[in-house]
Write a protein that holds these residues in place. Sequence first.
Motif, PDB file in Angstrom:
ATOM      1  N   ALA A 172      -2.179  -4.268  -5.081  1.00  0.00           N
ATOM      2  CA  ALA A 172      -2.182  -4.830  -3.948  1.00  0.00           C
ATOM      3  C   ALA A 172      -1.316  -5.726  -3.373  1.00  0.00           C
ATOM      4  O   ALA A 172      -0.945  -6.098  -2.288  1.00  0.00           O
ATOM      5  CB  ALA A 172      -3.668  -4.462  -3.492  1.00  0.00           C
ATOM      6  N   VAL A 173      -1.384  -6.622  -4.107  1.00  0.00           N
ATOM      7  CA  VAL A 173      -0.680  -8.066  -4.330  1.00  0.00           C
ATOM      8  C   VAL A 173       0.671  -7.481  -3.678  1.00  0.00           C
ATOM      9  O   VAL A 173       1.284  -8.041  -2.681  1.00  0.00           O
ATOM     10  CB  VAL A 173      -0.872  -9.310  -4.996  1.00  0.00           C
ATOM     11  CG1 VAL A 173       0.158  -9.784  -5.428  1.00  0.00           C
ATOM     12  CG2 VAL A 173      -2.454  -9.364  -5.349  1.00  0.00           C
ATOM     13  N   LYS A 174       1.277  -7.087  -5.491  1.00  0.00           N
ATOM     14  CA  LYS A 174       2.907  -6.267  -5.177  1.00  0.00           C
ATOM     15  C   LYS A 174       3.181  -6.016  -3.717  1.00  0.00           C
ATOM     16  O   LYS A 174       4.163  -6.087  -3.064  1.00  0.00           O
ATOM     17  CB  LYS A 174       2.745  -5.319  -5.613  1.00  0.00           C
ATOM     18  CG  LYS A 174       4.453  -5.683  -6.221  1.00  0.00           C
ATOM     19  CD  LYS A 174       3.919  -4.664  -7.238  1.00  0.00           C
ATOM     20  CE  LYS A 174       6.269  -4.228  -7.906  1.00  0.00           C
ATOM     21  NZ  LYS A 174       6.560  -3.441  -8.567  1.00  0.00           N
ATOM     22  N   ARG A 175       2.383  -4.977  -3.067  1.00  0.00           N
ATOM     23  CA  ARG A 175       2.318  -4.289  -2.531  1.00  0.00           C
ATOM     24  C   ARG A 175       2.846  -4.886  -0.927  1.00  0.00           C
ATOM     25  O   ARG A 175       2.966  -5.149  -0.284  1.00  0.00           O
ATOM     26  CB  ARG A 175       1.563  -2.585  -1.683  1.00  0.00           C
ATOM     27  CG  ARG A 175       2.160  -1.698  -2.598  1.00  0.00           C
ATOM     28  CD  ARG A 175       1.270  -0.843  -2.114  1.00  0.00           C
ATOM     29  NE  ARG A 175       2.015   0.774  -2.962  1.00  0.00           N
ATOM     30  CZ  ARG A 175       2.392   1.277  -2.160  1.00  0.00           C
ATOM     31  NH1 ARG A 175       2.691   1.391  -1.244  1.00  0.00           N
ATOM     32  NH2 ARG A 175       2.742   2.479  -3.043  1.00  0.00           N
ATOM     33  N   TYR A 176       2.161  -6.055  -0.788  1.00  0.00           N
ATOM     34  CA  TYR A 176       1.871  -7.042   0.265  1.00  0.00           C
ATOM     35  C   TYR A 176       2.606  -7.703   0.192  1.00  0.00           C
ATOM     36  O   TYR A 176       3.376  -8.459   1.353  1.00  0.00           O
ATOM     37  CB  TYR A 176       0.375  -7.836   0.254  1.00  0.00           C
ATOM     38  CG  TYR A 176       0.261  -8.321   1.610  1.00  0.00           C
ATOM     39  CD1 TYR A 176      -0.265  -8.323   2.860  1.00  0.00           C
ATOM     40  CD2 TYR A 176       0.541  -9.492   1.308  1.00  0.00           C
ATOM     41  CE1 TYR A 176      -0.509  -9.081   3.875  1.00  0.00           C
ATOM     42  CE2 TYR A 176       0.381 -10.544   2.805  1.00  0.00           C
ATOM     43  CZ  TYR A 176      -0.090  -9.847   3.933  1.00  0.00           C
ATOM     44  OH  TYR A 176      -0.442 -10.579   4.763  1.00  0.00           O
ATOM     45  N   GLU A 177       3.488  -8.264  -0.747  1.00  0.00           N
ATOM     46  CA  GLU A 177       4.176  -9.265  -0.484  1.00  0.00           C
ATOM     47  C   GLU A 177       5.250  -8.270  -0.111  1.00  0.00           C
ATOM     48  O   GLU A 177       6.697  -9.201   0.254  1.00  0.00           O
ATOM     49  CB  GLU A 177       4.568  -9.664  -2.209  1.00  0.00           C
ATOM     50  CG  GLU A 177       5.431 -10.804  -2.114  1.00  0.00           C
ATOM     51  CD  GLU A 177       4.844 -11.790  -3.643  1.00  0.00           C
ATOM     52  OE1 GLU A 177       5.426 -13.070  -3.565  1.00  0.00           O
ATOM     53  OE2 GLU A 177       5.154 -10.709  -4.730  1.00  0.00           O
TER      54      GLU A 177
ATOM     55  N   ASN B 156       5.799  -6.020   1.498  1.00  0.00           N
ATOM     56  CA  ASN B 156       5.704  -5.645   3.161  1.00  0.00           C
ATOM     57  C   ASN B 156       4.915  -6.400   3.949  1.00  0.00           C
ATOM     58  O   ASN B 156       4.638  -5.941   4.923  1.00  0.00           O
ATOM     59  CB  ASN B 156       4.486  -3.861   2.765  1.00  0.00           C
ATOM     60  CG  ASN B 156       5.715  -2.725   1.954  1.00  0.00           C
ATOM     61  OD1 ASN B 156       6.948  -2.588   2.742  1.00  0.00           O
ATOM     62  ND2 ASN B 156       4.766  -2.901   1.319  1.00  0.00           N
ATOM     63  N   LYS B 157       4.504  -7.146   3.662  1.00  0.00           N
ATOM     64  CA  LYS B 157       3.876  -8.583   4.357  1.00  0.00           C
ATOM     65  C   LYS B 157       3.952  -8.148   6.154  1.00  0.00           C
ATOM     66  O   LYS B 157       3.637  -8.748   6.555  1.00  0.00           O
ATOM     67  CB  LYS B 157       3.794  -9.947   3.638  1.00  0.00           C
ATOM     68  CG  LYS B 157       4.914 -10.525   3.977  1.00  0.00           C
ATOM     69  CD  LYS B 157       4.888 -12.293   3.673  1.00  0.00           C
ATOM     70  CE  LYS B 157       6.375 -12.193   3.035  1.00  0.00           C
ATOM     71  NZ  LYS B 157       7.072 -12.454   1.749  1.00  0.00           N
ATOM     72  N   ASP B 158       5.486  -7.683   6.329  1.00  0.00           N
ATOM     73  CA  ASP B 158       6.026  -8.350   7.159  1.00  0.00           C
ATOM     74  C   ASP B 158       5.340  -6.487   8.655  1.00  0.00           C
ATOM     75  O   ASP B 158       5.816  -7.339   9.788  1.00  0.00           O
ATOM     76  CB  ASP B 158       7.884  -8.413   7.551  1.00  0.00           C
ATOM     77  CG  ASP B 158       7.554  -9.987   7.569  1.00  0.00           C
ATOM     78  OD1 ASP B 158       6.964 -11.391   7.552  1.00  0.00           O
ATOM     79  OD2 ASP B 158       8.832 -10.187   6.565  1.00  0.00           O
TER      80      ASP B 158
ATOM     81  N   ASN C  61      -0.234 -15.344   3.062  1.00  0.00           N
ATOM     82  CA  ASN C  61      -0.228 -15.748   3.991  1.00  0.00           C
ATOM     83  C   ASN C  61      -1.228 -15.709   4.290  1.00  0.00           C
ATOM     84  O   ASN C  61      -2.887 -14.831   4.566  1.00  0.00           O
ATOM     85  CB  ASN C  61       0.195 -13.839   4.732  1.00  0.00           C
ATOM     86  CG  ASN C  61       0.147 -14.166   6.287  1.00  0.00           C
ATOM     87  OD1 ASN C  61      -0.495 -15.141   6.558  1.00  0.00           O
ATOM     88  ND2 ASN C  61      -0.148 -12.824   7.222  1.00  0.00           N
ATOM     89  N   PRO C  62      -2.075 -17.257   4.923  1.00  0.00           N
ATOM     90  CA  PRO C  62      -3.013 -17.551   5.318  1.00  0.00           C
ATOM     91  C   PRO C  62      -3.683 -17.045   6.278  1.00  0.00           C
ATOM     92  O   PRO C  62      -5.387 -17.344   6.438  1.00  0.00           O
ATOM     93  CB  PRO C  62      -2.690 -19.258   4.821  1.00  0.00           C
ATOM     94  CG  PRO C  62      -1.617 -19.730   4.359  1.00  0.00           C
ATOM     95  CD  PRO C  62      -0.535 -18.199   4.322  1.00  0.00           C
ATOM     96  N   ALA C  63      -3.030 -16.185   6.878  1.00  0.00           N
ATOM     97  CA  ALA C  63      -3.564 -15.845   8.487  1.00  0.00           C
ATOM     98  C   ALA C  63      -3.750 -14.039   8.015  1.00  0.00           C
ATOM     99  O   ALA C  63      -3.915 -13.992   9.044  1.00  0.00           O
ATOM    100  CB  ALA C  63      -2.530 -16.002   9.631  1.00  0.00           C
ATOM    101  N   VAL C  64      -3.794 -13.979   6.722  1.00  0.00           N
ATOM    102  CA  VAL C  64      -4.060 -12.478   6.714  1.00  0.00           C
ATOM    103  C   VAL C  64      -4.929 -11.415   6.862  1.00  0.00           C
ATOM    104  O   VAL C  64      -6.326 -12.846   7.044  1.00  0.00           O
ATOM    105  CB  VAL C  64      -3.654 -12.104   5.687  1.00  0.00           C
ATOM    106  CG1 VAL C  64      -4.327 -12.132   4.624  1.00  0.00           C
ATOM    107  CG2 VAL C  64      -3.494 -10.250   5.296  1.00  0.00           C
TER     108      VAL C  64
END
Length: 112
Positions: free
Chosen positions: A26-31, A33-35, A63-66
């Motif tokens: 999950a962390v890898k996917r978020y990093e 695709n974060k935009d 992303n602190p605002a996620v």
Amino acid sequence: MIVDVGSRMLKKLGYEVLSARCGEEAVKRYEENKDKIDMVLLDAVTPDLREAGEAYHLIREINPAVKVLFTSGNSTDGQVAETLDHRCNGFIHKPYTLDQLSQKVREILDRH
């Protein structure tokens, strides 16, 4: 199976879904695709209870605002309560219906 059901429900609601089978993925996917990601749906309890909390904190470092919606089948679990205290945006108890998921996701996405 739970990941597949949740993904199908979100797709039925018209959302594009990236799924992960564990916190590390999950962390890898978020990093990567974060935009493109507007919200993360994260199971608060995993076989390794630390994993969900660790994934949550690592994603928040990116992303602190996620916007994060937690889910669990056990709302009284101490790990769930501890994690909810760390600024997540909402919680939905499993099992949930398509309508309940739709309402909770919209509620979180519509907040600024």
